[in-house]
Write a protein that holds these residues in place. Structure first.
Motif, PDB file in Angstrom:
ATOM      1  N   PRO A 272      -3.169  16.144  87.205  1.00  0.00           N
ATOM      2  CA  PRO A 272      -3.833  14.901  87.622  1.00  0.00           C
ATOM      3  C   PRO A 272      -3.144  13.653  87.075  1.00  0.00           C
ATOM      4  N   LYS A 273      -2.692  13.741  85.835  1.00  0.00           N
ATOM      5  CA  LYS A 273      -2.003  12.609  85.222  1.00  0.00           C
ATOM      6  C   LYS A 273      -0.611  12.461  85.821  1.00  0.00           C
ATOM      7  N   GLN A 274      -0.250  11.219  86.156  1.00  0.00           N
ATOM      8  CA  GLN A 274       1.085  10.965  86.705  1.00  0.00           C
ATOM      9  C   GLN A 274       2.069  10.861  85.531  1.00  0.00           C
ATOM     10  N   LEU A 275       2.808  11.960  85.316  1.00  0.00           N
ATOM     11  CA  LEU A 275       3.579  12.095  84.082  1.00  0.00           C
ATOM     12  C   LEU A 275       4.635  11.011  83.910  1.00  0.00           C
ATOM     13  N   ALA A 276       5.378  10.715  84.972  1.00  0.00           N
ATOM     14  CA  ALA A 276       6.524   9.814  84.843  1.00  0.00           C
ATOM     15  C   ALA A 276       6.142   8.344  84.881  1.00  0.00           C
ATOM     16  N   GLY A 277       4.856   8.041  85.099  1.00  0.00           N
ATOM     17  CA  GLY A 277       4.471   6.643  85.228  1.00  0.00           C
ATOM     18  C   GLY A 277       5.217   6.013  86.381  1.00  0.00           C
ATOM     19  N   ASN A 278       5.845   4.867  86.121  1.00  0.00           N
ATOM     20  CA  ASN A 278       6.679   4.222  87.143  1.00  0.00           C
ATOM     21  C   ASN A 278       8.156   4.247  86.762  1.00  0.00           C
ATOM     22  N   GLN A 279       8.517   5.156  85.879  1.00  0.00           N
ATOM     23  CA  GLN A 279       9.879   5.204  85.362  1.00  0.00           C
ATOM     24  C   GLN A 279      10.790   6.080  86.221  1.00  0.00           C
ATOM     25  N   PRO A 336      17.347  14.481  73.731  1.00  0.00           N
ATOM     26  CA  PRO A 336      17.611  15.918  73.624  1.00  0.00           C
ATOM     27  C   PRO A 336      16.319  16.727  73.747  1.00  0.00           C
ATOM     28  N   ILE A 337      16.402  17.863  74.435  1.00  0.00           N
ATOM     29  CA  ILE A 337      15.256  18.756  74.600  1.00  0.00           C
ATOM     30  C   ILE A 337      15.720  20.196  74.376  1.00  0.00           C
ATOM     31  N   GLN A 338      14.824  21.035  73.896  1.00  0.00           N
ATOM     32  CA  GLN A 338      15.155  22.443  73.698  1.00  0.00           C
ATOM     33  C   GLN A 338      14.241  23.361  74.507  1.00  0.00           C
ATOM     34  N   THR A 339      13.078  22.851  74.892  1.00  0.00           N
ATOM     35  CA  THR A 339      12.133  23.638  75.664  1.00  0.00           C
ATOM     36  C   THR A 339      11.554  22.784  76.789  1.00  0.00           C
ATOM     37  N   LEU A 340      10.926  23.460  77.739  1.00  0.00           N
ATOM     38  CA  LEU A 340      10.242  22.732  78.811  1.00  0.00           C
ATOM     39  C   LEU A 340       9.135  21.863  78.242  1.00  0.00           C
ATOM     40  N   GLN A 341       8.444  22.343  77.208  1.00  0.00           N
ATOM     41  CA  GLN A 341       7.394  21.526  76.602  1.00  0.00           C
ATOM     42  C   GLN A 341       7.983  20.268  75.978  1.00  0.00           C
ATOM     43  N   ASP A 342       9.168  20.375  75.357  1.00  0.00           N
ATOM     44  CA  ASP A 342       9.854  19.174  74.852  1.00  0.00           C
ATOM     45  C   ASP A 342      10.081  18.180  75.983  1.00  0.00           C
ATOM     46  N   ALA A 343      10.556  18.694  77.121  1.00  0.00           N
ATOM     47  CA  ALA A 343      10.857  17.838  78.274  1.00  0.00           C
ATOM     48  C   ALA A 343       9.581  17.191  78.803  1.00  0.00           C
ATOM     49  N   ARG A 344       8.517  17.983  78.903  1.00  0.00           N
ATOM     50  CA  ARG A 344       7.249  17.447  79.409  1.00  0.00           C
ATOM     51  C   ARG A 344       6.717  16.359  78.485  1.00  0.00           C
ATOM     52  N   THR A 345       6.779  16.607  77.180  1.00  0.00           N
ATOM     53  CA  THR A 345       6.316  15.611  76.215  1.00  0.00           C
ATOM     54  C   THR A 345       7.120  14.328  76.325  1.00  0.00           C
ATOM     55  N   ALA A 346       8.441  14.465  76.482  1.00  0.00           N
ATOM     56  CA  ALA A 346       9.301  13.286  76.611  1.00  0.00           C
ATOM     57  C   ALA A 346       8.949  12.481  77.859  1.00  0.00           C
ATOM     58  N   VAL A 347       8.752  13.158  78.992  1.00  0.00           N
ATOM     59  CA  VAL A 347       8.413  12.471  80.235  1.00  0.00           C
ATOM     60  C   VAL A 347       7.069  11.757  80.108  1.00  0.00           C
ATOM     61  N   GLU A 348       6.093  12.416  79.480  1.00  0.00           N
ATOM     62  CA  GLU A 348       4.774  11.796  79.296  1.00  0.00           C
ATOM     63  C   GLU A 348       4.872  10.547  78.428  1.00  0.00           C
ATOM     64  N   LYS A 349       5.680  10.615  77.368  1.00  0.00           N
ATOM     65  CA  LYS A 349       5.836   9.452  76.495  1.00  0.00           C
ATOM     66  C   LYS A 349       6.559   8.311  77.221  1.00  0.00           C
ATOM     67  N   ILE A 350       7.596   8.657  77.974  1.00  0.00           N
ATOM     68  CA  ILE A 350       8.322   7.632  78.725  1.00  0.00           C
ATOM     69  C   ILE A 350       7.396   6.984  79.751  1.00  0.00           C
ATOM     70  N   GLY A 351       6.651   7.824  80.465  1.00  0.00           N
ATOM     71  CA  GLY A 351       5.735   7.306  81.477  1.00  0.00           C
ATOM     72  C   GLY A 351       4.655   6.416  80.894  1.00  0.00           C
ATOM     73  N   ALA A 352       4.259   6.690  79.647  1.00  0.00           N
ATOM     74  CA  ALA A 352       3.224   5.897  78.981  1.00  0.00           C
ATOM     75  C   ALA A 352       3.792   4.686  78.241  1.00  0.00           C
ATOM     76  N   GLY A 353       5.108   4.510  78.290  1.00  0.00           N
ATOM     77  CA  GLY A 353       5.734   3.360  77.648  1.00  0.00           C
ATOM     78  C   GLY A 353       5.948   3.515  76.162  1.00  0.00           C
ATOM     79  N   GLN A 354       5.852   4.747  75.652  1.00  0.00           N
ATOM     80  CA  GLN A 354       6.069   4.980  74.221  1.00  0.00           C
ATOM     81  C   GLN A 354       7.561   5.096  73.919  1.00  0.00           C
ATOM     82  N   SER A 355       7.941   4.683  72.730  1.00  0.00           N
ATOM     83  CA  SER A 355       9.369   4.661  72.380  1.00  0.00           C
ATOM     84  C   SER A 355       9.745   5.660  71.291  1.00  0.00           C
TER      85      SER A 355
END
Length: 364
Positions: A272-279, A336-355
């Motif tokens: 439901p959450k739009q992971l990538a935001g507008n990035q 850098p990512i090592q797992t899919l969960q790393d990648a998902r977390t990174a995308v969620e943070k980027i989409g939310a504007g976190q640095s």
């Protein structure tokens, strides 16, 4: 009265000029011809990118049936490398010289990219198989990441020297045991998760079903470069039953490196959450069914392609950070990512504007 003056031309000078002109023309033609002489090298250059959340032609890159899907915003780009040269289309001297002056082009000996024993048709077949495998891995890894149970059976497709005389092609692996740990291999990530926690040179008891009869064999695990844990020294043919019907449609692209971005696209469409935001986020990395992200090639070219298509963030396997050193385009943050969960977390943070994201170093 006007006196006329007759100028005499020196025939020797004229002949010398003609000889010089013909020599220059012949030299130019020779240089021109040399530019088209084939050489045993391959050029890697930035290729096109594809937004896995969008459509390619008339069909969406990722379509899902059997589960509720959600609208997405932003873009998740898989990236490619364009290859010039190879068994079917040899590189020319001119192309090789151009690669030496263009910073985003890399020149490599042909045998470093295309094994000598394989024909062009065989290489193309392998590339297509790798893409099909990456799609299956991405589908299974994404659904497991979302909490689905993904039933799977694992069959031995080939055996290396390490496992010869112990495992055979056609064996179904049903359970593993090592150092007091046990696991049944009945879901997509089960076999890989077990081996990821098994150190190299560990005796692994493998229960197989061979010709309808169960039996146990012991295989010593091996180290594989850039992979956590160990391997058994076999090729696996997995048979996966997806609880959700996922279809990936992308023609004309081969290789395994789009797996991570495919998996992220599936997760985004089923969340439901739009992971990538507008990035605009690009990335690369082969993926296993347990969600482990593995190293790939062509990182410098893929970063340039990602930046050219508007990405400000680039996800890369952690073990590929060294390949990015000194070649990261200005304005591109490499995560850098090592797992899919790393990648998902990174995308969620980027989409939310976190640095607060990890970064590959730009230089040593």
């Amino acid at each position: 009265m006007h006196a006329s003056i007759k100028i005499r031309h020196n025939k020797g000078v004229q002949n010398k000029r003609k000889t010089w002109r013909w020599g220059a023309i012949i030299a130019a033609l020779a240089v021109f011809a040399v530019m088209f002489v084939p050489v045993p090298y391959v050029v890697e250059s930035p290729g096109p990118t594809f937004d896995v959340l969008d459509s390619e032609g008339a069909a969406p890159v990722i379509s899902v049936q059997g589960a509720k899907t959600y609208s997405t915003t932003g873009e998740l780009h898989m990236v490619t490398v364009s290859l010039q040269g190879g068994p079917q289309n040899p590189l020319t001297v001119g192309q090789a010289l151009l690669a030496l002056v263009l910073p985003s082009w890399d020149l490599s000996p042909q045998e470093d990219v295309f094994p000598k024993e394989l024909t062009g048709a065989q290489i193309e077949k392998i590339s297509r198989a790798q893409m099909e495998g990456s799609q299956q891995n991405a589908e299974a890894a994404a659904l497991e990441n979302l909490g689905y149970k993904v039933p799977a059976k694992f069959f031995v497709a080939g055996v290396s020297k390490n496992a010869q005389g112990k495992l055979q092609a056609g064996d179904q692996i049903v359970a593993l045991e090592a150092a007091g740990r046990k696991a049944t291999t009945d879901t997509a990530g089960s076999l890989f998760r077990f081996l990821a926690k098994t150190p190299p040179k560990t005796d692994v008891k493998v229960r197989v079903v061979r010709h309808g009869h169960p039996q146990d064999v012991t295989v010593k695990s091996q180290k594989m470069p850039a992979r956590r844990g160990s391997v058994l020294g076999i090729a696996i043919d997995p048979k996966v039953k997806l609880p959700v019907d996922v279809k990936i449609s992308l023609a004309g692209v081969g290789g395994p490196s789009a797996g991570t971005m495919f998996a992220l696209g599936i997760i985004d469409k089923l969340t439901p959450k739009q992971l990538a935001g507008n990035q605009v986020i690009a990335g690369t990395g082969a993926i296993r069914m347990d969600g482990e992200v593995e190293a790939i090639s062509g990182v410098p070219q893929k970063m340039v392609g990602a930046k050219a298509d508007g990405a400000k963030f680039f996800l890369v396997p952690r073990s590929n950070c060294e390949d990015a050193l000194g070649r990261i385009p200005s304005g591109l943050r490499v995560v850098p990512i090592q797992t899919l969960q790393d990648a998902r977390t990174a995308v969620e943070k980027i989409g939310a504007g976190q640095s607060d994201l990890p970064s590959c170093p730009a230089k040593k």
